[in-house]
Motif scaffolding. Sequence first.
Motif, PDB file in Angstrom:
ATOM      1  N   SER A   1       5.002   6.931   2.079  1.00  0.00           N
ATOM      2  CA  SER A   1       3.972   6.379   1.052  1.00  0.00           C
ATOM      3  C   SER A   1       3.299   5.032   1.323  1.00  0.00           C
ATOM      4  O   SER A   1       2.240   5.099  -0.096  1.00  0.00           O
ATOM      5  CB  SER A   1       5.280   6.432   0.113  1.00  0.00           C
ATOM      6  OG  SER A   1       6.303   5.281   0.014  1.00  0.00           O
ATOM      7  N   ASP A   2       3.573   4.393   1.963  1.00  0.00           N
ATOM      8  CA  ASP A   2       3.254   3.175   2.401  1.00  0.00           C
ATOM      9  C   ASP A   2       1.390   3.662   2.833  1.00  0.00           C
ATOM     10  O   ASP A   2       0.142   2.781   2.572  1.00  0.00           O
ATOM     11  CB  ASP A   2       2.804   2.914   3.711  1.00  0.00           C
ATOM     12  CG  ASP A   2       3.717   1.298   3.329  1.00  0.00           C
ATOM     13  OD1 ASP A   2       3.951   0.907   1.978  1.00  0.00           O
ATOM     14  OD2 ASP A   2       4.406   0.627   4.439  1.00  0.00           O
ATOM     15  N   LEU A   3       1.000   4.807   3.040  1.00  0.00           N
ATOM     16  CA  LEU A   3      -0.087   5.383   3.417  1.00  0.00           C
ATOM     17  C   LEU A   3      -0.769   5.178   1.901  1.00  0.00           C
ATOM     18  O   LEU A   3      -2.076   5.078   2.734  1.00  0.00           O
ATOM     19  CB  LEU A   3       0.264   7.038   3.663  1.00  0.00           C
ATOM     20  CG  LEU A   3      -1.440   7.960   4.487  1.00  0.00           C
ATOM     21  CD1 LEU A   3      -0.738   7.086   5.514  1.00  0.00           C
ATOM     22  CD2 LEU A   3      -0.468   9.229   4.358  1.00  0.00           C
ATOM     23  N   ILE A   4      -0.491   5.500   0.781  1.00  0.00           N
ATOM     24  CA  ILE A   4      -1.845   4.869  -0.184  1.00  0.00           C
ATOM     25  C   ILE A   4      -2.007   3.899  -0.579  1.00  0.00           C
ATOM     26  O   ILE A   4      -3.148   3.669  -0.913  1.00  0.00           O
ATOM     27  CB  ILE A   4      -0.828   6.038  -1.215  1.00  0.00           C
ATOM     28  CG1 ILE A   4       0.547   5.407  -1.741  1.00  0.00           C
ATOM     29  CG2 ILE A   4      -0.946   7.236  -1.127  1.00  0.00           C
ATOM     30  CD1 ILE A   4       0.801   5.905  -2.972  1.00  0.00           C
ATOM     31  N   ASN A   5      -1.610   3.242   0.100  1.00  0.00           N
ATOM     32  CA  ASN A   5      -2.111   1.423  -0.444  1.00  0.00           C
ATOM     33  C   ASN A   5      -2.739   1.116   0.993  1.00  0.00           C
ATOM     34  O   ASN A   5      -3.813   0.422   1.144  1.00  0.00           O
ATOM     35  CB  ASN A   5      -0.951   0.496   0.735  1.00  0.00           C
ATOM     36  CG  ASN A   5       0.482   0.900  -1.131  1.00  0.00           C
ATOM     37  OD1 ASN A   5      -0.270   0.961  -1.609  1.00  0.00           O
ATOM     38  ND2 ASN A   5       1.628   1.063  -0.429  1.00  0.00           N
ATOM     39  N   ASN A   6      -2.759   1.776   2.047  1.00  0.00           N
ATOM     40  CA  ASN A   6      -4.220   1.709   2.751  1.00  0.00           C
ATOM     41  C   ASN A   6      -5.238   2.676   3.343  1.00  0.00           C
ATOM     42  O   ASN A   6      -5.413   4.253   3.670  1.00  0.00           O
ATOM     43  CB  ASN A   6      -3.366   1.834   4.555  1.00  0.00           C
ATOM     44  CG  ASN A   6      -4.471   1.401   5.412  1.00  0.00           C
ATOM     45  OD1 ASN A   6      -5.435   1.077   5.542  1.00  0.00           O
ATOM     46  ND2 ASN A   6      -3.704   1.172   6.850  1.00  0.00           N
TER      47      ASN A   6
END
Lengths: 195, 286
Positions: free
Chosen positions: A86-91
């Motif tokens: 879910s870190d994907l959406i911060n990058n």
Amino acid sequence: MKKIFLIILGVLVLLMFLFGGRYNRLVMSEEAVTSAWAQVENVYQRRADLIPNLVETVKGYAKHERETLESVVEARSKVSKMEISSDLINNPNALAQFQSVQGELSSALSRLMVVVERYPDLKASQNFLALQTQLEGTENRITVERKRYNDAAREFNTLTRTFPNNIVAGMMGFGRKAYFKAEQGAEKAPSVSFS
Amino acid sequence: MIRRLCLFCTGLFLFCCWVPSAQAIEFPERPDGYVTDKVDLLSPETVIRLNRLLAGFERHTSNQIFIAIFPSLEGDNLEEASIRLAEKWKPGQKGKDNGVIFLIFQKEKKMRIEVGYGLEAVLPDAFVGNVIQQIVTGHFREGRYDEGVLLGVGSLMKSIGDEHQPGSGILPAMRELTPAEREAMEKRNQTIFGFVLLILLIFFIVDYIRYARYRHEHRIYKKRYGFWEWWFRFAILLFVLSMLFRIMFYMALFSRGGYYGGRSGFGGFSGGRGGGFGGGGASGGW
């Protein structure tokens, strides 16, 4: 002395009300983005799960289309190898990469669907028809969930960047959320026509 | 002069902002009933029959199936229009997401059955696609729209079966309120809240004045209660009273003979109940 204490207490309570509410709103908004993202992952996974079955069915009828089939399988394996968190959406870069890998699968699939037109037996088979409908449905779900994700992300980003939320967001480390880019030519869902 | 220039600039700016929205068909705010037929594609008898059928279906299973027939897509994309309509009307119960929309566009000869999240398991895309291709399309091609819709809806209902029973009747008041009901409740809560506040304030002021006079007459220098103490009591009282009023409102709402009925002609159609959609279903044409 007592008066000063009371005033300080009052100011603190006021601040708590002011910022506590805003903080909670930010958290809620971020939670909405995360859950929208979970849905996006979900529908992409659904498409990936559909592919082995589809490839098997097409293989049975169209043995000569190895190249096209292989490109689908390859794109599919690339998709499943990709690390998703879910870190994907911060990058934004990570999300763009996710999108391009999924886009490769989309274009491989649409090429397969074009090839399939040459095999009337395959097109008439019930199994294939069902798979085709499912694939269409999945592509539609992807469109819907991506739009919802983008909407949620836009709302969150707007919220974190307006005053005075930006102060709270800055203090608590709320970052920006990345968007899905608009469709490029290759990203179009495989267009399958009935008739 | 400068003012006029400014005005002109704002006008120009606004004009530039005004982009004709890219062919997005406007749907009515609310469905007319379970069947919304804007082009009289179906015969009146069929509309009545479908409305009765679907009202009964909702009563027994809580699932909502809407039928929507519009003249034209106006250049819009079928799937996008369909999901927009679903998000607007929200058939299905909130949380259960058990709604279906059967959408038909006459001019383009296109249709779509949009399935809510909660029914995707019993109405998989392939099945819905099958219903459209095998059952509905044939009838539509021959101009028998009544049969096509009736048979299509019938097979959807059969496949749904008794998925999603309505909640057991222990506490009917615990069910979800529709948006309209919630709005009414909120509005009423606000007025009640203001009213209670006013009464309490008047009580307080009257009491304060009376006690002040009493104190003055009897030469008492101690106040009966301080501001914070009063504030605390006031808050508690307010809370209790608002709870009481809320309970009373609920009781009034649900004692009205099950609240079904009365709203509109047939069996109390009250619109969608907040079901969610995720693009499930299938499209077709005839």
